[in-house]
Design a protein around this motif. Structure first.
Motif, short mmCIF file in Angstrom:
data_model
loop_
_atom_site.label_atom_id
_atom_site.label_comp_id
_atom_site.label_asym_id
_atom_site.label_seq_id
_atom_site.Cartn_x
_atom_site.Cartn_y
_atom_site.Cartn_z
N ARG A 119 0.83 -1.21 0.00
CA ARG A 119 0.00 0.00 0.00
C ARG A 119 0.86 1.25 0.00
NH1 ARG A 119 -5.47 1.58 -0.03
NH2 ARG A 119 -5.96 -0.33 1.06
N TYR A 120 2.03 1.17 0.65
CA TYR A 120 2.90 2.33 0.81
C TYR A 120 4.27 2.04 0.19
CZ TYR A 120 -0.61 3.05 4.43
OH TYR A 120 -1.79 3.17 5.09
N VAL A 121 4.85 3.07 -0.39
CA VAL A 121 6.20 2.95 -0.94
C VAL A 121 7.00 4.15 -0.45
CG1 VAL A 121 7.58 2.80 -3.04
CG2 VAL A 121 5.29 1.76 -2.98
N LEU A 122 8.16 3.88 0.08
CA LEU A 122 9.04 4.93 0.57
C LEU A 122 10.29 4.95 -0.30
CD1 LEU A 122 9.77 7.08 2.73
CD2 LEU A 122 10.78 5.20 4.07
N GLU A 123 10.59 6.10 -0.89
CA GLU A 123 11.82 6.27 -1.64
C GLU A 123 12.77 7.14 -0.84
OE1 GLU A 123 10.35 5.75 -6.25
OE2 GLU A 123 10.75 7.78 -5.54
N LEU A 124 13.98 6.62 -0.67
CA LEU A 124 15.03 7.31 0.06
C LEU A 124 16.28 7.36 -0.82
CD1 LEU A 124 14.70 5.47 3.49
CD2 LEU A 124 13.80 7.74 2.93
N ASN A 125 17.23 8.18 -0.44
CA ASN A 125 18.51 8.18 -1.15
C ASN A 125 19.10 6.77 -1.13
OD1 ASN A 125 19.17 10.88 -2.09
ND2 ASN A 125 19.14 11.47 0.07
N ALA A 126 19.73 6.38 -2.23
CA ALA A 126 20.38 5.07 -2.31
C ALA A 126 21.37 4.92 -1.16
CB ALA A 126 21.08 4.93 -3.65
N GLY A 127 21.39 3.75 -0.57
CA GLY A 127 22.29 3.46 0.53
C GLY A 127 21.67 3.57 1.90
N GLU A 128 20.53 4.23 2.01
CA GLU A 128 19.89 4.40 3.32
C GLU A 128 19.41 3.06 3.90
OE1 GLU A 128 19.54 7.19 5.39
OE2 GLU A 128 20.97 8.00 3.97
N ALA A 129 18.80 2.22 3.07
CA ALA A 129 18.29 0.93 3.56
C ALA A 129 19.44 0.08 4.10
CB ALA A 129 17.53 0.20 2.46
N ALA A 130 20.56 0.06 3.39
CA ALA A 130 21.72 -0.70 3.86
C ALA A 130 22.28 -0.09 5.14
CB ALA A 130 22.80 -0.74 2.78
N ARG A 131 22.37 1.22 5.18
CA ARG A 131 22.90 1.90 6.37
C ARG A 131 22.07 1.59 7.60
NH1 ARG A 131 21.94 6.31 9.21
NH2 ARG A 131 20.33 7.13 7.83
N LEU A 132 20.73 1.56 7.41
CA LEU A 132 19.83 1.28 8.52
C LEU A 132 19.72 -0.21 8.82
CD1 LEU A 132 16.96 3.74 7.57
CD2 LEU A 132 18.60 4.02 9.44
N GLY A 133 20.13 -1.05 7.87
CA GLY A 133 20.02 -2.50 8.05
C GLY A 133 18.58 -3.00 8.06
N VAL A 134 17.71 -2.34 7.29
CA VAL A 134 16.30 -2.75 7.30
C VAL A 134 16.12 -4.07 6.56
CG1 VAL A 134 15.35 -0.44 7.60
CG2 VAL A 134 15.69 -1.32 5.30
N ALA A 135 15.26 -4.89 7.12
CA ALA A 135 14.93 -6.19 6.54
C ALA A 135 13.41 -6.31 6.47
CB ALA A 135 15.52 -7.31 7.39
N GLU A 136 12.95 -7.27 5.68
CA GLU A 136 11.52 -7.49 5.57
C GLU A 136 10.93 -7.62 6.97
OE1 GLU A 136 13.63 -8.34 3.32
OE2 GLU A 136 12.68 -7.58 1.53
N GLY A 137 9.77 -7.01 7.15
CA GLY A 137 9.10 -7.00 8.45
C GLY A 137 9.35 -5.72 9.24
#
Length: 151
Positions: A119-137
């Motif tokens: 339902r929701y999509v979040l776009e961030l600067n490339a590298g943010e997901a890795a930096r935060l260590g986000v995983a499914e869930g």
């Protein structure tokens, strides 16, 4: 006085061109970090997204709110900055992600599907997901004033 008006017009044009004038007080929180977000809740806003932007300020992003819960797919046509694309379900849990998606300036841009209903999509600067260590869930928290779904 006309000189002052001219300067104000130039400043306004620069702000609009850079996307700064569209900034808001909306925020989301992911992995304990807060991001200021622009909301894309209408079809026109979702279609334009972050196209033609030269940069996305650190700590900022765009939150897309869809009218329906289902498979979503994004592409980077006319997007000039690399992004992380994060897909969330109705409970705001991360269901899939595409990291470090490169800009695309051609006609044949690849599509990045959600792989699961979102339902929701979040776009961030490339590298943010890795930096935060986000995983499914991972849970996406909304600040005040963000609608739970498109109206």
């Amino acid at each position: 006085m006309p000189r002052l008006l001219r300067r104000l017009a130039v400043l306004t044009a620069l702000l609009l061109g850079s996307g700064l004038a569209a900034a808001s007080d909306h925020w989301v929180e992911l992995a304990g970090e807060r991001f200021q977000v622009e909301i894309a809740a209408t079809e026109a806003q979702r279609a334009r997204g972050l196209m033609y932007r030269e940069r996305l300020e650190p700590g900022h992003g765009m939150l897309f709110i869809h009218d329906w819960f289902g498979p979503q797919a994004y592409w980077m046509k006319n997007t000039r900055i690399p992004l992380d694309i994060l897909y969330f379900d109705e409970q705001r849990r991360l269901v899939s992600q595409h990291r470090d998606v490169p800009p695309c300036r051609t006609r044949d841009c690849p599509v990045y599907p959600s792989g699961a209903p979102a339902r929701y999509v979040l776009e961030l600067n490339a590298g943010e997901a890795a930096r935060l260590g986000v995983a499914e869930g991972a849970e996406l928290r909304f600040g005040p004033g963000i609608p739970a779904a498109a109206e």
